[in-house]
Motif scaffolding. Structure first.
Motif, PDB file in Angstrom:
ATOM      1  N   ALA A 118       0.823  -1.216   0.000  1.00 55.65           N
ATOM      2  CA  ALA A 118       0.000   0.000   0.000  1.00 55.65           C
ATOM      3  C   ALA A 118       0.855   1.264   0.000  1.00 55.65           C
ATOM      4  CB  ALA A 118      -0.937  -0.009   1.218  1.00 55.65           C
ATOM      5  N   GLU A 119       2.066   1.186   0.546  1.00 54.94           N
ATOM      6  CA  GLU A 119       2.930   2.365   0.611  1.00 54.94           C
ATOM      7  C   GLU A 119       3.236   2.908  -0.784  1.00 54.94           C
ATOM      8  OE1 GLU A 119       6.417   1.734   2.902  1.00 54.94           O
ATOM      9  OE2 GLU A 119       5.367   0.648   4.501  1.00 54.94           O
ATOM     10  N   HIS A 120       3.491   2.006  -1.739  1.00 57.18           N
ATOM     11  CA  HIS A 120       3.842   2.440  -3.090  1.00 57.18           C
ATOM     12  C   HIS A 120       2.682   3.159  -3.756  1.00 57.18           C
ATOM     13  CE1 HIS A 120       7.483   0.089  -2.748  1.00 57.18           C
ATOM     14  NE2 HIS A 120       6.762  -0.968  -2.394  1.00 57.18           N
ATOM     15  N   LEU A 121       1.453   2.733  -3.439  1.00 54.30           N
ATOM     16  CA  LEU A 121       0.275   3.355  -4.035  1.00 54.30           C
ATOM     17  C   LEU A 121      -0.035   4.691  -3.369  1.00 54.30           C
ATOM     18  CD1 LEU A 121      -1.936   2.779  -6.167  1.00 54.30           C
ATOM     19  CD2 LEU A 121      -3.318   1.812  -4.327  1.00 54.30           C
ATOM     20  N   LEU A 122       0.022   4.705  -2.038  1.00 57.08           N
ATOM     21  CA  LEU A 122      -0.345   5.908  -1.296  1.00 57.08           C
ATOM     22  C   LEU A 122       0.726   6.983  -1.368  1.00 57.08           C
ATOM     23  CD1 LEU A 122      -1.936   4.211   1.845  1.00 57.08           C
ATOM     24  CD2 LEU A 122      -3.110   5.233  -0.109  1.00 57.08           C
ATOM     25  N   ALA A 123       1.923   6.623  -1.813  1.00 57.86           N
ATOM     26  CA  ALA A 123       2.978   7.630  -2.001  1.00 57.86           C
ATOM     27  C   ALA A 123       2.718   8.485  -3.237  1.00 57.86           C
ATOM     28  CB  ALA A 123       4.331   6.944  -2.106  1.00 57.86           C
TER      29      ALA A 123
END
Length: 542
Positions: free
Chosen positions: A386-391
């Motif tokens: 999720a970090e890659h998307l929410l970044a």
């Protein structure tokens, strides 16, 4: 080299594996506590149900007659000693417990054996003096301990309820071995497949085929030999509380040992983070359904939704086939009808009363689907994806909100599908059930499913590590309170705590607008609070 020097590597390996065991136990701790508690509670409920619903020899003989019909054999298995408390529990609830524990074992094993590898954290452990084989053996032993605890909980619950200690121990051992066998399948799949996701898919396919073999074997005596091809058939052949065939434990105990040995042997033939099959978990990307958070959430929901849809359709169709059999049974047994009335079932119109009861039962299935789908969103965060998307430009509110909305939409689709499938099954047997009544009975518990989905979102935002554990626990507790509250004579104030208590008994009663708005509204408020909490907290791992 001195003797002390030669013993040093062994001593180091033993010391290092203790943290592996501790880490494995920590990752499994919630399931290892929740599974035995829920299974033991379910067994106690089954014992109470039998003693209340079949209080005399006449009612138990009638049960023995109806339980041996073709439709019930396909769903629940060949009855053995259903005139006894333990025999009834094994026949009536054993297939549910066996399938549920199998799913839990599959997911827990895949998470433990491949989840850490997929995130890259396992490489840090294996870079030290811990051999991959030793780590895997340690993890499998921790899993075995968890399954043994579950089997012990079953044995104690049944034995303490007066079902007979010897048979209770036999059945508890059988369930523990069955669960371990499914875990063995998942362990082998974790070595063969290149990722946790694909390992779960392969093991789930195998699990479904094994359960279908058991279902086919129970359809006719001519194909009964198929039971010997599946662990689900072996546990039926134990005939616990009847013949008590202890020798059948041998294949049940041997299967997990052989599968675990195979997984250990395969582990040395692959690299960390890889599988024995060619290729990887990556594939050429396509832009379809990747343009925004809503489209992406729907794309990730589709594979799981299709699997659930197939299972719900088959199960609901079987329920539809059973409607006429159950109605005929109640019509021929006034005592049982009075018992169902005590449980709050309206038997003015037998067919519609039975359908309303089945709809309420499916309500907890829909609620669990919503909780587990939000749990999958939690897995995306825990794994770091999720970090890659929410970044990027995707907002937290949009990402979680669309997942919650699509989960509710998918639950509604499952409800409609279940109604259509039940109507189809009932039509095959000539039951007097209309399509509108069947679909309405499955849509009636939808507000409760929305409520528990909203609570899962709230848990995700506020206490993410309890997303599944707490929301599923509340859904099951709410259903059990509604199921047992009326027969136990609990006060109205206690019964009102159950979301299922406020649902309309469609099609016996008209669809209630007020409870729909109230339960659905509470679910939406909980989801909104969960989204708000998620916006204010840090992302957390597993």
């Amino acid at each position: 080299m001195t003797a002390d020097a030669g013993a040093a590597p062994v001593a180091v390996a033993i010391r290092i594996r203790r943290p592996v065991a501790a880490l494995s136990a920590r990752l499994l701790r919630r399931g290892s506590v929740l599974a035995p508690a829920l299974v033991a509670a379910y067994m106690v409920v089954e014992v109470y149900s039998y003693q209340r619903n079949y209080p005399d020899a006449a009612s138990r003989q009638r049960l023995a007659e109806v339980s041996d019909t073709a439709a019930l054999r396909i769903l629940q298995g060949v009855p053995h000693a259903v005139q006894t408390t333990g025999g009834f529990v094994v026949w009536d609830g054993g297939w549910v417990i066996g399938l549920s524990l199998g799913v839990w074992a599959l997911l827990a094993t895949a998470r433990l054996l491949r989840g850490e590898e997929d995130t890259g954290r396992a490489e840090l452990l294996l870079a030290g003096p811990v051999p991959a084989r030793g780590a895997l053996i340690t993890e499998l032993l921790v899993l075995a301990g968890s399954f043994a605890l579950t089997g012990a909980a079953v044995a104690v619950a049944l034995g303490a309820s007066g079902a007979g200690w010897s048979s209770s121990i036999l059945y508890g051992l059988g369930l523990a071995a069955l669960t371990a066998a499914v875990a063995g399948l998942a362990a082998v799949a974790a070595q063969v497949m290149p990722s946790r996701r694909r390992a779960v898919g392969a093991a789930a396919t195998a699990l479904g085929l094994l359960f279908l073999l058991r279902t086919a074997a129970n359809s006719s005596a001519r194909v009964g030999w198929l039971r010997w091809l599946t662990p689900y058939g072996w546990i039926d052949e134990l005939r616990a509380f009847g013949a008590d065939r202890w020798l059948v434990l041998l294949p049940l105990l041997a299967a997990p040992v052989l599968l675990a040995a195979g997984a250990v042997a395969l582990r040395d033939r692959r690299d960390a983070g890889a599988g024995l099959v060619g290729g990887s978990d990556r594939h050429v990307g396509h832009g379809w359904l990747l343009g925004n958070p809503a489209a992406f959430a729907w794309r990730t929901t589709q594979p799981v939704l299709l699997g659930w849809a197939a299972a719900v359709a088959v199960y609901s169709a079987v329920l539809g086939v059973l409607v006429k059999t159950v109605v005929d049974f109640i019509a021929g047994d006034p005592t049982y009808g009075r018992i169902l009335t005590d449980f709050g079932v309206d038997l003015t119109d037998l067919t519609r009363g039975v359908v309303a009861l089945l709809g309420g039962t499916m309500g907890v299935v829909f609620a669990l689907y919503g909780c587990w789908r939000i749990g999958a969103v939690r897995d995306e965060e825990a794994a770091g994806r999720a970090e890659h998307l929410l970044a990027r430009t995707v907002t937290r509110a949009g990402w979680l909100g669309w997942h919650a909305l699509l989960t509710a939409t998918a639950t509604a689709l499952l409800s409609v599908l279940a109604g259509v499938a039940m109507w189809t099954g009932a039509a095959v047997t000539g039951a007097d059930l209309g399509l509108t009544d069947a679909v309405g009975s499955m849509l009636a518990p939808l507000p409760a499913a929305v409520l528990f989905t909203g609570l899962a979102v709230l848990c995700f935002g506020a206490i993410p590590r309890l997303t599944v554990t707490l929301s599923v626990g509340l859904a099951v507790a709410s259903y059990l309170l509604e199921l047992l509250g009326t027969p136990l004579g609990l006060p109205a104030a206690v019964l009102n705590l159950s979301a299922f208590h406020h649902l309309s008994s469609v099609p016996v009663e008209p669809f209630g607008l007020l409870p729909t708005v109230a339960l659905g509204g509470l679910g939406l408020l909980a989801a909104a609070a969960g989204v708000a909490a998620f916006r204010r907290r840090d992302l957390t791992g597993s």
